[in-house]
Design a protein around this motif. Structure first.
Motif, PDB file in Angstrom:
ATOM      1  N   GLY A 119      -1.151 -16.324  11.112  1.00 40.07           N
ATOM      2  CA  GLY A 119       0.264 -15.893  10.802  1.00 40.07           C
ATOM      3  C   GLY A 119       0.502 -15.387   9.437  1.00 40.07           C
ATOM      4  O   GLY A 119       1.356 -15.051   8.909  1.00 40.07           O
ATOM      5  N   ARG A 120      -1.008 -15.272   8.980  1.00 39.23           N
ATOM      6  CA  ARG A 120      -0.938 -14.810   7.534  1.00 39.23           C
ATOM      7  C   ARG A 120      -1.368 -13.400   7.270  1.00 39.23           C
ATOM      8  O   ARG A 120      -2.267 -12.970   8.353  1.00 39.23           O
ATOM      9  N   VAL A 121      -0.801 -12.518   6.532  1.00 34.97           N
ATOM     10  CA  VAL A 121      -1.370 -11.361   6.187  1.00 34.97           C
ATOM     11  C   VAL A 121      -2.874 -11.265   5.749  1.00 34.97           C
ATOM     12  O   VAL A 121      -3.030 -11.760   4.768  1.00 34.97           O
ATOM     13  N   ARG A 122      -3.608 -10.430   6.411  1.00 36.45           N
ATOM     14  CA  ARG A 122      -5.126 -10.101   6.091  1.00 36.45           C
ATOM     15  C   ARG A 122      -5.402  -8.914   5.281  1.00 36.45           C
ATOM     16  O   ARG A 122      -6.195  -8.902   4.315  1.00 36.45           O
ATOM     17  N   ARG A 123      -4.615  -7.796   5.604  1.00 39.08           N
ATOM     18  CA  ARG A 123      -4.477  -6.454   4.985  1.00 39.08           C
ATOM     19  C   ARG A 123      -3.444  -5.708   4.983  1.00 39.08           C
ATOM     20  O   ARG A 123      -2.518  -5.891   5.572  1.00 39.08           O
ATOM     21  N   LEU A 124      -3.156  -5.075   3.737  1.00 36.62           N
ATOM     22  CA  LEU A 124      -2.061  -3.952   3.768  1.00 36.62           C
ATOM     23  C   LEU A 124      -2.381  -2.647   4.166  1.00 36.62           C
ATOM     24  O   LEU A 124      -3.636  -2.330   3.434  1.00 36.62           O
ATOM     25  N   PHE A 125      -1.489  -1.833   4.796  1.00 37.39           N
ATOM     26  CA  PHE A 125      -2.171  -0.365   4.708  1.00 37.39           C
ATOM     27  C   PHE A 125      -0.844   0.422   4.132  1.00 37.39           C
ATOM     28  O   PHE A 125       0.203   0.238   4.804  1.00 37.39           O
ATOM     29  N   ARG A 126      -1.227   1.399   3.352  1.00 39.55           N
ATOM     30  CA  ARG A 126      -0.152   2.141   2.690  1.00 39.55           C
ATOM     31  C   ARG A 126       0.381   3.201   3.832  1.00 39.55           C
ATOM     32  O   ARG A 126      -0.495   3.589   4.752  1.00 39.55           O
ATOM     33  N   PRO A 127       1.409   3.969   3.518  1.00 41.88           N
ATOM     34  CA  PRO A 127       1.896   4.898   4.358  1.00 41.88           C
ATOM     35  C   PRO A 127       0.987   6.056   4.471  1.00 41.88           C
ATOM     36  O   PRO A 127       0.402   6.382   3.443  1.00 41.88           O
ATOM     37  N   ASP A 128       1.059   6.649   5.338  1.00 38.80           N
ATOM     38  CA  ASP A 128       0.195   7.849   5.459  1.00 38.80           C
ATOM     39  C   ASP A 128      -1.380   7.453   5.975  1.00 38.80           C
ATOM     40  O   ASP A 128      -2.173   8.376   5.504  1.00 38.80           O
ATOM     41  N   THR A 129      -1.712   6.029   5.992  1.00 34.25           N
ATOM     42  CA  THR A 129      -2.967   5.965   6.330  1.00 34.25           C
ATOM     43  C   THR A 129      -3.390   6.499   7.786  1.00 34.25           C
ATOM     44  O   THR A 129      -2.330   6.591   8.731  1.00 34.25           O
ATOM     45  N   ALA A 130      -4.436   7.318   8.008  1.00 39.13           N
ATOM     46  CA  ALA A 130      -4.852   8.041   9.211  1.00 39.13           C
ATOM     47  C   ALA A 130      -4.924   6.853  10.034  1.00 39.13           C
ATOM     48  O   ALA A 130      -5.436   6.048  10.019  1.00 39.13           O
ATOM     49  N   PRO A 131      -4.647   7.378  11.512  1.00 37.06           N
ATOM     50  CA  PRO A 131      -4.782   6.428  12.516  1.00 37.06           C
ATOM     51  C   PRO A 131      -6.294   5.908  12.706  1.00 37.06           C
ATOM     52  O   PRO A 131      -6.473   4.816  13.022  1.00 37.06           O
ATOM     53  N   GLU A 132      -7.155   6.789  12.738  1.00 36.24           N
ATOM     54  CA  GLU A 132      -8.519   6.570  12.531  1.00 36.24           C
ATOM     55  C   GLU A 132      -9.027   5.641  11.573  1.00 36.24           C
ATOM     56  O   GLU A 132      -9.933   4.601  11.840  1.00 36.24           O
ATOM     57  N   ALA A 133      -8.510   5.594  10.369  1.00 37.28           N
ATOM     58  CA  ALA A 133      -9.026   4.656   9.348  1.00 37.28           C
ATOM     59  C   ALA A 133      -8.374   3.381   9.703  1.00 37.28           C
ATOM     60  O   ALA A 133      -8.727   2.382   9.479  1.00 37.28           O
ATOM     61  N   LEU A 134      -7.035   3.448  10.255  1.00 32.68           N
ATOM     62  CA  LEU A 134      -6.411   2.085  10.528  1.00 32.68           C
ATOM     63  C   LEU A 134      -7.032   1.346  11.828  1.00 32.68           C
ATOM     64  O   LEU A 134      -7.495   0.184  11.592  1.00 32.68           O
TER      65      LEU A 134
END
Length: 230
Positions: free
Chosen positions: A199-214
């Motif tokens: 239930g804890r956050v492991r990573r944040l992803f910024r807006p406009d992160t590409a689907p492949e990178a995510l």
């Protein structure tokens, strides 16, 4: 007063310049200068600063914890808590159904990333938590999330419940009303959160992160920290 402001500004410039020079001289092989600078600034003020890794999102600063217990209502009208997702990975986004552009883009990215992960993506639950509970009823959410991914879960609740979970994730949101009308939009932060089985956050992803990178970053997290089994 003006002389004091100038003196403080000069000291700040000299301090940052010194930290930048120190970072340049002491950075590790392969460590970027910006990353080294951020690390030295973090240590100067007693904490590690989050910096982006290549395609891997943003690592939380040491000692910072996001996520936690919540009570909300899902898009079927069922009361749920964080315990309903225990032992499962989640990709969580805070948005709203009336959002004109950013929310559809980011939810589409999440859906595309899960599809790109193949069978591994089936172990990750995509979640939209509304920041507009006054308009986003379970029925509204059910129609909305179904447009992006068949497994996407929409969560709403009372304004107080939504505010409580937003605080756990340090999400900013505020109504932005149009002049001379009752209509409004909601300004909000746009990170996507990878939440672990605890239930804890492991990573944040910024807006406009590409689907492949995510997809690559989430796959790496799953490989390193496999989900707990019930």
């Amino acid at each position: 007063m003006l002389r004091t402001i100038r003196a403080v500004s000069l000291l700040l410039v000299l301090l940052l310049g010194g930290v930048w020079a120190h970072a340049w001289m002491t950075r590790a092989p392969g460590e970027g200068l910006a990353e080294a600078f951020a690390g030295r600034i973090g240590r100067l003020f007693g904490a590690e600063m989050p910096v982006p890794s290549a395609g891997g999102g943003v690592q939380l600063a040491q000692g910072v914890s996001l996520g936690g217990p919540f009570s909300l209502t899902d898009h079927t009208g069922r009361a749920v808590t964080d315990r309903d997702f225990a032992g499962r990975w989640m990709l969580v986004y805070f948005g709203f159904t009336y959002c004109p552009d950013v929310c559809p883009t980011e939810l589409g990215t999440i859906a595309a990333a899960l599809d790109a992960m193949g069978p591994a993506g089936e172990s990750v639950v995509p979640v939209l938590i509304t920041v507009d509970p006054e308009r986003d009823t379970p029925e509204m959410l059910a129609d909305y999330v179904g447009r992006f991914h068949p497994r996407m879960v929409g969560l709403t609740g009372t304004p107080e419940q939504v505010a409580a979970v937003a605080r756990l994730y340090r999400v900013y949101y505020a109504k932005s009303r149009k002049p001379d009308t009752a209509e409004y939009l909601v300004d909000h932060s746009g990170f996507t959160y990878l939440v672990g089985p605890d239930g804890r956050v492991r990573r944040l992803f910024r807006p406009d992160t590409a689907p492949e990178a995510l997809a690559a970053a989430v796959s790496a997290q799953l490989a390193n920290r496999p989900a707990a089994t019930n």
